[in-house]
Design an enzyme around this catalytic site. Sequence first.
Site, PDB file in Angstrom:
ATOM      1  N   CYS A 181       6.041  -7.471   6.999  1.00 43.05           N
ATOM      2  CA  CYS A 181       7.154  -6.996   7.825  1.00 43.05           C
ATOM      3  C   CYS A 181       7.626  -8.140   8.708  1.00 43.05           C
ATOM      4  CB  CYS A 181       6.694  -5.828   8.699  1.00 43.05           C
ATOM      5  SG  CYS A 181       8.045  -5.008   9.582  1.00 43.05           S
TER       6      CYS A 181
ATOM      7  N   CYS B 218       3.472   8.392   1.467  1.00 39.79           N
ATOM      8  CA  CYS B 218       3.872   7.424   2.489  1.00 39.79           C
ATOM      9  C   CYS B 218       4.009   6.083   1.779  1.00 39.79           C
ATOM     10  CB  CYS B 218       2.803   7.377   3.580  1.00 39.79           C
ATOM     11  SG  CYS B 218       3.153   6.142   4.827  1.00 39.79           S
TER      12      CYS B 218
ATOM     13  N   GLU C 170       0.823  -1.206   0.000  1.00 42.38           N
ATOM     14  CA  GLU C 170       0.000   0.000   0.000  1.00 42.38           C
ATOM     15  C   GLU C 170       0.861   1.262   0.000  1.00 42.38           C
ATOM     16  OE1 GLU C 170      -3.951  -1.940   2.038  1.00 42.38           O
ATOM     17  OE2 GLU C 170      -2.411  -1.211   3.379  1.00 42.38           O
TER      18      GLU C 170
ATOM     19  N   CYS D 287       0.915  -2.953  15.513  1.00 42.86           N
ATOM     20  CA  CYS D 287       0.930  -2.607  14.086  1.00 42.86           C
ATOM     21  C   CYS D 287       0.267  -3.690  13.253  1.00 42.86           C
ATOM     22  CB  CYS D 287       2.371  -2.403  13.633  1.00 42.86           C
ATOM     23  SG  CYS D 287       2.509  -1.996  11.882  1.00 42.86           S
TER      24      CYS D 287
ATOM     25  N   CYS E 188      -1.012   5.401   9.943  1.00 47.57           N
ATOM     26  CA  CYS E 188       0.152   4.646  10.436  1.00 47.57           C
ATOM     27  C   CYS E 188      -0.287   3.370  11.109  1.00 47.57           C
ATOM     28  CB  CYS E 188       0.895   5.420  11.516  1.00 47.57           C
ATOM     29  SG  CYS E 188       1.767   6.826  10.951  1.00 47.57           S
TER      30      CYS E 188
HETATM   31  N1  SAH Z   1       8.909   0.004  10.222  1.00 44.00           N
HETATM   32  C1  SAH Z   1       9.082   1.419  10.234  1.00 44.00           C
HETATM   33  C2  SAH Z   1       8.136   2.178   9.335  1.00 44.00           C
HETATM   34  C3  SAH Z   1       6.692   1.748   9.268  1.00 44.00           C
HETATM   35  S1  SAH Z   1       5.611   2.156  10.592  1.00 44.00           S
HETATM   36  C4  SAH Z   1       8.988   1.928  11.663  1.00 44.00           C
HETATM   37  O1  SAH Z   1       8.734   1.139  12.545  1.00 44.00           O
HETATM   38  O2  SAH Z   1       9.242   3.101  11.889  1.00 44.00           O
HETATM   39  C5  SAH Z   1       5.393   3.862  10.612  1.00 44.00           C
HETATM   40  C6  SAH Z   1       5.059   4.404  11.975  1.00 44.00           C
HETATM   41  O3  SAH Z   1       3.750   4.014  12.402  1.00 44.00           O
HETATM   42  C7  SAH Z   1       5.991   3.916  13.067  1.00 44.00           C
HETATM   43  O4  SAH Z   1       6.349   4.968  13.908  1.00 44.00           O
HETATM   44  C8  SAH Z   1       5.127   2.915  13.813  1.00 44.00           C
HETATM   45  O5  SAH Z   1       5.589   2.693  15.115  1.00 44.00           O
HETATM   46  C9  SAH Z   1       3.795   3.578  13.748  1.00 44.00           C
HETATM   47  N2  SAH Z   1       2.649   2.705  14.022  1.00 44.00           N
HETATM   48  C10 SAH Z   1       2.558   1.382  13.820  1.00 44.00           C
HETATM   49  N3  SAH Z   1       1.337   0.943  14.178  1.00 44.00           N
HETATM   50  C11 SAH Z   1       0.646   2.017  14.604  1.00 44.00           C
HETATM   51  C12 SAH Z   1      -0.694   2.203  15.074  1.00 44.00           C
HETATM   52  N4  SAH Z   1      -1.556   1.205  15.144  1.00 44.00           N
HETATM   53  N5  SAH Z   1      -1.060   3.469  15.408  1.00 44.00           N
HETATM   54  C13 SAH Z   1      -0.201   4.493  15.270  1.00 44.00           C
HETATM   55  N6  SAH Z   1       1.055   4.384  14.840  1.00 44.00           N
HETATM   56  C14 SAH Z   1       1.472   3.148  14.504  1.00 44.00           C
END
Ligand code: SAH
Length: 347
Positions: free
Chosen positions: A112, A105, A92, A119, A337
């Site tokens: 992953c 984004c 996505e 997440c 996110c």
């Molecule tokens: N793997 C990388 C990039 C992808 S996640 C990382 O961990 O940074 C992008 C951002 O979204 C990260 O800061 C992650 O911690 C956050 N994130 C993941 N799940 C989330 C959720 N359910 N609500 C809000 N932020 C979330």
Amino acid sequence: MSKKDIRSLSLDQIKKFFLENGFKDYRGDQVYSWLWEKSAINFQQMTNLPKSIRSILEESFIVNHIRVHTIQKSKDGTIKNGIKLFDDLIVESVLIPTKKRITACISSQVGCSLNCKFCATARLKRMRNLNPDEIYDQVALISKQSKEYYNRSLTNIVFMGMGEPLMNYKNVIEAIKMITSKKGLGISARRIVVSTSGIPKMIKKMADENVKFKLAVSLHSAVDSIRTSIMPFNEKMNLSELKLALKYWYKKTKRIITYEYVVWKGINDTIEDANALVDFCKFAPSKVNLIQYNSIDDNKFSQASKDNIYLYQKILEENNINVTIRRSRGQDIDAACGQLANKPSLN
Ligand code: SAH
């Protein structure tokens, strides 16, 4: 024998191909420009090449271009694309418009390998790394959509889609080279943020290579036992190792570090948690983004109360740490996110 994706070749390699087949090497420049700058999806589009050359290319190579599989538009203007790859896997890519910016984004892996409990992408497991051209294509696509839907240019790129970019480091770096190149999209590296869950070894490598993009670290807790409970890989790559790597990054690059941080009820919402965060990040100029939790249909996590989030903000500010409370975008279409998990579109 299966044909090779022509975009896995460098400009020099394409030129060599032409020389070896009895053509002038400037044909290589033409093809390269079609493939990257103009995002051609097949050889027939390359109209300044004689038909004979187009057929030779067709016999020898393929162009593995991404295809838009689904598009969903949020009421806040966010656009989520389900992208089909050459092997039918799906990732996505999201366009996020604000008054001043349009941000792409983008994803770096299918699924992953890390297992952050909050997440949605973590539930997919890692199927494979994206190739450089698949990462590049997402940016080219959002750049096009930005003009089409908003009549504005793409301004920023964040590697905050699916996957852990530092676990696909080589391809992410290759893609960024083309995204920033004049022969590609010509977007400044300063407008690119690579977000990582914090892989110390790779952060050091990035510092050594003097990369020009920005670094964001998804910290979420500065207490090892808590961080391990929500981001289990922290057990092997713990906070002291992460901090050493970030110190190294700062020493080498002198660039500010951004931390992404969600405050959850009953998990990391106390004064002690906020003080631990201050302690963790005061070794270098840093900025904390307190991001909103986006629900992933899990009853273990819920956003902390407003009071507790403001308390965090106050404690950080008192310690001269730059802090912003971030609102999420595209929640209604699961484009925010942590919500990227290939849920079928309802439209
Ligand atoms: N793997 C990388 C990039 C992808 S996640 C990382 O961990 O940074 C992008 C951002 O979204 C990260 O800061 C992650 O911690 C956050 N994130 C993941 N799940 C989330 C959720 N359910 N609500 C809000 N932020 C979330």
